[in-house]
Design a protein around this motif. Structure first.
Motif, PDB file in Angstrom:
ATOM      1  N   VAL A 143       0.853  -1.181   0.000  1.00  0.00           N
ATOM      2  CA  VAL A 143       0.000   0.000   0.000  1.00  0.00           C
ATOM      3  C   VAL A 143       0.890   1.232   0.000  1.00  0.00           C
ATOM      4  O   VAL A 143       1.772   1.365   0.856  1.00  0.00           O
ATOM      5  CB  VAL A 143      -0.932   0.040   1.228  1.00  0.00           C
ATOM      6  N   ARG A 172       0.772   5.081   0.518  1.00  0.00           N
ATOM      7  CA  ARG A 172      -0.047   6.162   1.058  1.00  0.00           C
ATOM      8  C   ARG A 172       0.480   7.476   0.491  1.00  0.00           C
ATOM      9  O   ARG A 172       1.595   7.903   0.800  1.00  0.00           O
ATOM     10  CB  ARG A 172       0.043   6.173   2.580  1.00  0.00           C
ATOM     11  N   SER A 227      -3.397   4.484  -1.493  1.00  0.00           N
ATOM     12  CA  SER A 227      -4.343   5.128  -0.579  1.00  0.00           C
ATOM     13  C   SER A 227      -4.072   6.620  -0.620  1.00  0.00           C
ATOM     14  O   SER A 227      -2.983   7.076  -0.270  1.00  0.00           O
ATOM     15  CB  SER A 227      -4.156   4.601   0.849  1.00  0.00           C
ATOM     16  N   VAL A 263      -7.555   3.962  -3.969  1.00  0.00           N
ATOM     17  CA  VAL A 263      -8.582   4.229  -2.961  1.00  0.00           C
ATOM     18  C   VAL A 263      -8.407   5.669  -2.476  1.00  0.00           C
ATOM     19  O   VAL A 263      -7.307   6.075  -2.103  1.00  0.00           O
ATOM     20  CB  VAL A 263      -8.470   3.262  -1.767  1.00  0.00           C
ATOM     21  N   ASN A 295     -10.290   9.114  -0.230  1.00  0.00           N
ATOM     22  CA  ASN A 295     -11.366   9.630   0.609  1.00  0.00           C
ATOM     23  C   ASN A 295     -12.309  10.440  -0.275  1.00  0.00           C
ATOM     24  O   ASN A 295     -11.875  11.012  -1.288  1.00  0.00           O
ATOM     25  CB  ASN A 295     -10.795  10.527   1.704  1.00  0.00           C
ATOM     26  N   ASN A 335     -10.727   4.949   3.491  1.00  0.00           N
ATOM     27  CA  ASN A 335      -9.521   5.458   4.137  1.00  0.00           C
ATOM     28  C   ASN A 335      -8.359   4.478   3.997  1.00  0.00           C
ATOM     29  O   ASN A 335      -8.431   3.509   3.245  1.00  0.00           O
ATOM     30  CB  ASN A 335      -9.808   5.781   5.609  1.00  0.00           C
ATOM     31  N   PHE A 336      -7.313   4.728   4.758  1.00  0.00           N
ATOM     32  CA  PHE A 336      -6.102   3.912   4.687  1.00  0.00           C
ATOM     33  C   PHE A 336      -6.385   2.446   5.003  1.00  0.00           C
ATOM     34  O   PHE A 336      -5.867   1.535   4.338  1.00  0.00           O
ATOM     35  CB  PHE A 336      -5.065   4.481   5.661  1.00  0.00           C
ATOM     36  N   TYR A 337      -7.217   2.190   6.008  1.00  0.00           N
ATOM     37  CA  TYR A 337      -7.486   0.804   6.411  1.00  0.00           C
ATOM     38  C   TYR A 337      -8.341   0.067   5.385  1.00  0.00           C
ATOM     39  O   TYR A 337      -8.233  -1.159   5.239  1.00  0.00           O
ATOM     40  CB  TYR A 337      -8.130   0.787   7.797  1.00  0.00           C
ATOM     41  N   GLU A 338      -9.176   0.798   4.677  1.00  0.00           N
ATOM     42  CA  GLU A 338      -9.917   0.188   3.581  1.00  0.00           C
ATOM     43  C   GLU A 338      -8.959  -0.237   2.471  1.00  0.00           C
ATOM     44  O   GLU A 338      -9.111  -1.305   1.863  1.00  0.00           O
ATOM     45  CB  GLU A 338     -10.956   1.166   3.046  1.00  0.00           C
ATOM     46  N   ALA A 339      -7.937   0.609   2.222  1.00  0.00           N
ATOM     47  CA  ALA A 339      -6.925   0.270   1.217  1.00  0.00           C
ATOM     48  C   ALA A 339      -6.140  -0.971   1.632  1.00  0.00           C
ATOM     49  O   ALA A 339      -5.824  -1.834   0.803  1.00  0.00           O
ATOM     50  CB  ALA A 339      -5.979   1.453   1.009  1.00  0.00           C
TER      51      ALA A 339
END
Length: 304
Positions: free
Chosen positions: A81, A83, A114, A134, A136, A241-245
């Protein structure tokens, strides 16, 4: 006084070392790493610049490419991932990071981007290499385009009574000089450079997003989009968000359950302090307002 300064420096170093152990890279607390069952994380933050980047406000290609290379060769991760929280920056630096992301994918690992507050221009160039993007809903993205800026300080120099004597080897050696008007021929040269990089950007987005080139050009007039608008236009895959990614990356890689995170290149407070201090003394990295650095070199095309 000197003794107090010495003590303060010692305390600062000790505190930084402690923070390095507490905040350093590694797996999520309480979870043991499992070979080939982890998701790597790389942070791309600030203005994208070539080299070391200079300060904690920018991401230098040397550091990011090194982390990507490490991730590609790391057998302990199945996915990565990235970010991104960047407004863009140098076109060449963005391109260099993009190419290294493709190598991570070639190694057999899934890559998910993300997007944070902003992932625009050069940040989107990098993102377009991912398997999934992904964002926001309120992320600022897009800004697909290239820009070069030059200032003319000739009038200011006249008021100050300053004159510049130029001795050059050829006609265009002082192209972009702030002390004289830009000629039409010089403007055409710069426009040709911008157009070439712009077309490279279009090709990258069209390939990465599996979109028709003309469709991309309709969106590539420099405008920005929210994450929700970008999803409707096909520039983003999912909102989250990041955790979804992280979840999406794990699913793409076939990882069952909650993945263990391995973070690359996490900076300690001491790293940030030293990088900021070093930038103050590296005059070669200082860019003057009119686009010429102290060595007399032209400022690179930017994507912002």
């Amino acid at each position: 006084m000197k003794r107090l300064i010495t003590i303060a420096l010692i305390v600062l170093v000790i505190a930084s070392v402690i923070a390095a152990f507490a905040l350093g890279p590694g797996s999520r607390e309480g979870l043991a790493p499992r070979e080939g069952n982890m998701v790597g994380v790389i942070n791309l933050e600030g203005v994208i610049a070539g080299g070391s980047g200079g300060t904690f406000l920018s991401s230098g290609t040397d550091h990011i490419v090194r982390q990507l290379h490490e991730a590609a060769q790391d057998p302990s991760i199945k996915a990565l991932v990235i970010r991104i929280n960047s407004p863009g920056g140098s076109a060449a630096a963005s391109q260099e990071i993009y190419e290294e992301v493709l190598k991570v994918k070639e190694s057999g690992k899934k890559v998910v981007v993300s997007m944070g507050d902003v992932a625009a221009s050069g940040g989107y160039w990098v993102a377009s290499a991912a398997d999934k993007i992904v964002a926001n809903p309120a992320t600022i993205t897009g800004s697909i385009g290239v820009i070069m800026e030059f200032q003319n300080v000739e009038g200011l120099y006249d008021k100050l009574g300053l004159k510049v004597n130029v001795i050059k080897s050829a006609e265009h050696k002082d192209i972009g000089s702030p002390t004289r008007p830009m000629t039409e021929e010089e403007r055409a040269i710069f426009q040709g450079m911008v157009d070439d990089i712009y077309n490279q950007f279009i090709d990258v987005v069209a390939k990465g997003r599996n979109m028709d080139r003309e469709q991309v050009k309709e969106l590539a007039d420099g405008r920005i989009f929210t994450g929700r608008q970008a999803k409707e236009l096909g520039l983003v895959d999912e909102l989250g968000n990041f955790y979804e990614a992280l979840k999406i990356a794990a699913e793409l890689a076939g990882i069952e359950g909650e993945p263990v995170i391995k973070e690359y290149g996490r900076k300690t407070p001491l790293d940030i302090l030293l990088s900021g201090a070093s930038a103050l003394f590296e005059s070669r990295n200082i860019i003057l307002p009119w686009g010429i650095d102290p060595a007399g070199l032209l400022r690179a095309p930017e994507m912002k």
